[in-house]
Structure formats: structure tokens, C-alpha cells
Scaffold this motif. Structure first.
Motif, PDB file in Angstrom:
ATOM      1  N   MET A  85       0.833  -1.208   0.000  1.00 38.43           N
ATOM      2  CA  MET A  85       0.000   0.000   0.000  1.00 38.43           C
ATOM      3  C   MET A  85       0.862   1.249   0.000  1.00 38.43           C
ATOM      4  O   MET A  85       0.570   2.227  -0.680  1.00 38.43           O
TER       5      MET A  85
ATOM      6  N   VAL B  56      -3.726   9.455   1.389  1.00 41.19           N
ATOM      7  CA  VAL B  56      -4.427   8.940   2.570  1.00 41.19           C
ATOM      8  C   VAL B  56      -4.279   7.425   2.653  1.00 41.19           C
ATOM      9  O   VAL B  56      -4.053   6.857   3.717  1.00 41.19           O
ATOM     10  N   LYS B  57      -4.365   6.758   1.497  1.00 43.21           N
ATOM     11  CA  LYS B  57      -4.226   5.300   1.508  1.00 43.21           C
ATOM     12  C   LYS B  57      -2.804   4.873   1.852  1.00 43.21           C
ATOM     13  O   LYS B  57      -2.594   3.828   2.449  1.00 43.21           O
TER      14      LYS B  57
ATOM     15  N   VAL C   7      -1.001   6.381   4.077  1.00 44.17           N
ATOM     16  CA  VAL C   7      -0.962   6.459   5.538  1.00 44.17           C
ATOM     17  C   VAL C   7      -1.654   5.239   6.157  1.00 44.17           C
ATOM     18  O   VAL C   7      -1.181   4.665   7.134  1.00 44.17           O
ATOM     19  N   ILE C   8      -2.781   4.823   5.552  1.00 42.54           N
ATOM     20  CA  ILE C   8      -3.459   3.617   6.046  1.00 42.54           C
ATOM     21  C   ILE C   8      -2.521   2.418   5.922  1.00 42.54           C
ATOM     22  O   ILE C   8      -2.426   1.591   6.829  1.00 42.54           O
TER      23      ILE C   8
ATOM     24  N   ASN D  56      -0.177   2.185   8.688  1.00 48.59           N
ATOM     25  CA  ASN D  56      -0.805   1.662   9.908  1.00 48.59           C
ATOM     26  C   ASN D  56      -0.973   0.149   9.845  1.00 48.59           C
ATOM     27  O   ASN D  56      -0.837  -0.528  10.864  1.00 48.59           O
ATOM     28  N   VAL D  57      -1.280  -0.392   8.659  1.00 49.88           N
ATOM     29  CA  VAL D  57      -1.393  -1.843   8.534  1.00 49.88           C
ATOM     30  C   VAL D  57      -0.046  -2.489   8.829  1.00 49.88           C
ATOM     31  O   VAL D  57       0.042  -3.482   9.563  1.00 49.88           O
TER      32      VAL D  57
ATOM     33  N   VAL E  43     -11.412   5.804  -1.319  1.00 48.24           N
ATOM     34  CA  VAL E  43     -10.761   6.052  -0.038  1.00 48.24           C
ATOM     35  C   VAL E  43     -11.704   5.788   1.130  1.00 48.24           C
ATOM     36  O   VAL E  43     -11.322   5.184   2.130  1.00 48.24           O
TER      37      VAL E  43
ATOM     38  N   PHE F 281     -10.530  -0.508   6.918  1.00 51.81           N
ATOM     39  CA  PHE F 281      -9.454  -0.404   7.909  1.00 51.81           C
ATOM     40  C   PHE F 281     -10.023  -0.390   9.326  1.00 51.81           C
ATOM     41  O   PHE F 281      -9.432  -0.976  10.239  1.00 51.81           O
TER      42      PHE F 281
ATOM     43  N   TYR G 156     -10.748  -3.835  10.158  1.00 52.20           N
ATOM     44  CA  TYR G 156      -9.458  -4.497  10.411  1.00 52.20           C
ATOM     45  C   TYR G 156      -8.998  -4.232  11.848  1.00 52.20           C
ATOM     46  O   TYR G 156      -8.595  -5.161  12.561  1.00 52.20           O
TER      47      TYR G 156
ATOM     48  N   LEU H 199      -8.950   9.920   9.912  1.00 50.35           N
ATOM     49  CA  LEU H 199      -8.955   9.681   8.462  1.00 50.35           C
ATOM     50  C   LEU H 199     -10.204  10.293   7.822  1.00 50.35           C
ATOM     51  O   LEU H 199     -10.126  10.919   6.766  1.00 50.35           O
TER      52      LEU H 199
END
Lengths: 123, 179
Positions: free
Chosen positions: A27, A35-36, A38-39, A42-43, B27, B34, B37, B69
Motif C-alpha cells: 500500500m 491517505v491510503k 498512511v493507512i 498503519n497496517v 478512499v 481499515f 481491520y 482519516l
């Protein structure tokens, strides 16, 4: 039992750690939306958390709530839990700063797409 | 410990939600995946006997993080796409695959999950905390005792990081900057 099945049945959490790190890394590299990305970070982080918490686990142990007289147990190791509690909070701080920068980047350049951003900056 | 149905289900949930997060192009959908998750992770922490981490993960990972987010895409943009999923680029997938394989080769040398002779468990620091935490701090929860007493300076450092992050966010989002 074959070696692979044995691995799957005794170290399954570590396999999940590796796969989650891979997903997070993919990712961060490949998704164009900031933004993705940053996600994805976090994953990746949560994958590492899983590694620590799995390390602390003991068969048949309870949570580390001690008996007042001493004894009792077995307990899981409290130290990795403490480290991860700290890491979760630090991770949120990191995400907050990253998202603030993203909001600022959007205000300045009007896009969150990595490729478009690169073109806009080079102009 | 052998793999129970509960844990297999939770691991499956976490992996599927993680993959969904990575593959969804939209998004907002990715943020929702998420959050699911993080919730799966919180439940996994309970199974692994880490209630403190589970509470923190549920409150911060699933709660605050999703909120941050969502606020971000509310203040910026949610691009609309024709495609439903991300297209997978083979080159990146190859690099990540190599990374996963290299990491994966370390798995057989790790101790089996739940083994009482694993190095973290069978180590004098862990044993010292479990044996002395109540006598020395009178806190029954060993995690709290270690967090606030034995490793209080770590927690002070953590508070410093949160404070610094708060200031950084304020500075970055301030329109004129400090003049």
C-alpha cells in the motif's frame, strides 16, 4: 506431520505478521492516494504489534493481573504489552501529523494523487 | 497452542480486511475496511490475553484513527474512480513478494506460539516483573505497573511525543504560520 503443516499449526501468527507487513508495504509503495499510503503504514505497524503480542503469549496463561498474595499464574509477559501500548499511541501521533501535512498539501496543490502532485510540483 | 477455530477466524477476518483495504480504490471504503481491520485486531488481542492492548486498539486504532482519516477526507477530497479495485502492478508485487519471502524464512527459527520456554517468557526481566510488581508497586495489573512505575520514563517520552505531535499539527494547519 510435514514441515509446512507443522509450521502453519504452530507459528500461524508469524505468518500473518509477514503477510500484513507485505500488504502494508504494498500500500505504501503502490497506492497513489496519500491517505491510503498512511493507512498502509498503519497496517504495517499493526503487523509488527501482532509479532510482539504473540511473543508474549503463553499456553494456558491468564492476563497479567497478579494475585495480591503472590503466586498464581502462569501469566503472559507484561513487557511486550507495555511496549505496544506505547507504540499504538506514538503511531496515532505519527498518523495525525501525516494527515495534517496531507490537508496542507491539498490546500496548496489541490490534489492528493501522487503522480499528479509530482507533475504539479515540476511545472 | 494449537490453532483454534476462533483464532483462525479472527486471523482470517484480519487478513481479509487488510487485503480489502489495500485493494479498494475508493478512499472512504478503504477507511471503513481499515476500521473493521482494527476491530478484528482488538478481538485478536483479547484472544492473546492482552486486554490492555485490546482496549487501546479499539479506542485509538478503530476509533480515533478512523475519525482522523474521515476528517481528512472531509477537509480534502474523495476522488471518484471508475474502477472499483486498484490495479495490481506486477513489479511492485514482485518486490513485496521478495520482502515477504525473506521475512518468511525467519519464521521456522522463531519459538512455537505459547511455548513456555520461548525467550521472552523464560527471561529474567519478565520473571522479575511478574514476581515483584505487586509487592513493589501494589498495582495488581502488571501491565500498568510496568507502564507507570518501572518504565515511567518511557511513558514520559510517549507523552512528549504526543505533545510534540499536537504542536506539529497546530503549526502545519495554521494558515499564516508563526510570524
Amino acid at each position: 506431520m510435514s514441515a509446512v503443516t507443522d509450521l502453519l499449526l504452530t507459528r500461524y501468527n508469524y505468518l500473518a505478521v509477514v503477510v500484513l507487513s507485505g500488504i502494508g508495504m504494498y500500500m505504501m509503495i503502490e497506492n497513489h492516494n496519500l491517505v491510503k499510503k498512511v493507512i498502509g503504514m498503519n497496517v504495517f505497524q499493526t503487523g509488527i504489534f501482532l509479532f510482539f503480542i504473540t511473543m508474549a503469549y503463553v499456553d494456558g496463561a491468564g492476563p497479567a493481573i497478579l494475585e495480591s498474595g503472590g503466586g498464581g499464574g502462569p501469566y503472559v509477559s507484561p513487557l511486550p504489552h507495555v511496549l505496544i501500548l506505547t507504540a499504538i499511541v506514538v503511531g496515532v501521533s505519527l498518523t495525525a501529523v501525516a494527515l495534517a501535512l496531507i490537508v496542507r498539501i491539498y490546500a496548496e496543490y489541490g490534489t492528493l494523487d501522487e503522480e499528479v502532485l509530482r507533475e504539479v510540483i515540476h511545472e | 497452542m494449537s490453532l483454534t477455530f476462533l483464532e483462525a477466524g479472527l486471523l482470517g477476518l484480519v487478513l481479509v480486511c487488510g487485503l480489502t483495504t489495500a485493494l479498494l480504490k475508493d478512499v472512504l471504503s478503504a477507511i471503513i475496511a481499515f476500521a473493521a481491520y482494527s476491530l478484528g485486531m482488538a478481538m485478536l488481542w483479547v484472544v492473546l490475553r492482552a486486554p490492555d492492548v485490546a482496549l487501546t486498539e479499539a479506542a485509538i486504532g478503530a476509533g480515533v484513527m478512523s475519525l482522523l482519516l474521515l476528517l481528512t477526507i472531509a477537509r480534502t477530497v474523495r476522488p471518484s474512480h471508475k474502477a472499483f479495485t486498484e490495479s495490481i502492478r506486477l513489479r511492485t508485487a514482485g518486490v513485496v513478494g521478495a520482502f515477504v519471502l525473506v521475512l518468511g524464512t525467519t519464521i521456522p527459527s522463531l519459538p512455537a506460539i505459547g511455548s513456555p520456554r520461548a525467550s521472552v517468557i523464560d527471561y529474567r526481566v519478565t520473571e522479575y516483573y511478574l514476581a515483584n510488581a505487586y509487592a513493589q508497586t501494589e498495582v495488581k495489573n502488571a501491565v500498568t505497573a510496568v507502564l507507570a512505575a518501572y518504565r515511567g520514563f518511557d511513558t514520559l517520552g510517549e507523552a512528549t511525543v504526543v505533545f510534540a505531535a499536537g504542536i506539529a499539527v497546530l503549526v502545519v494547519l495554521r494558515k499564516e504560520g508563526f510570524t
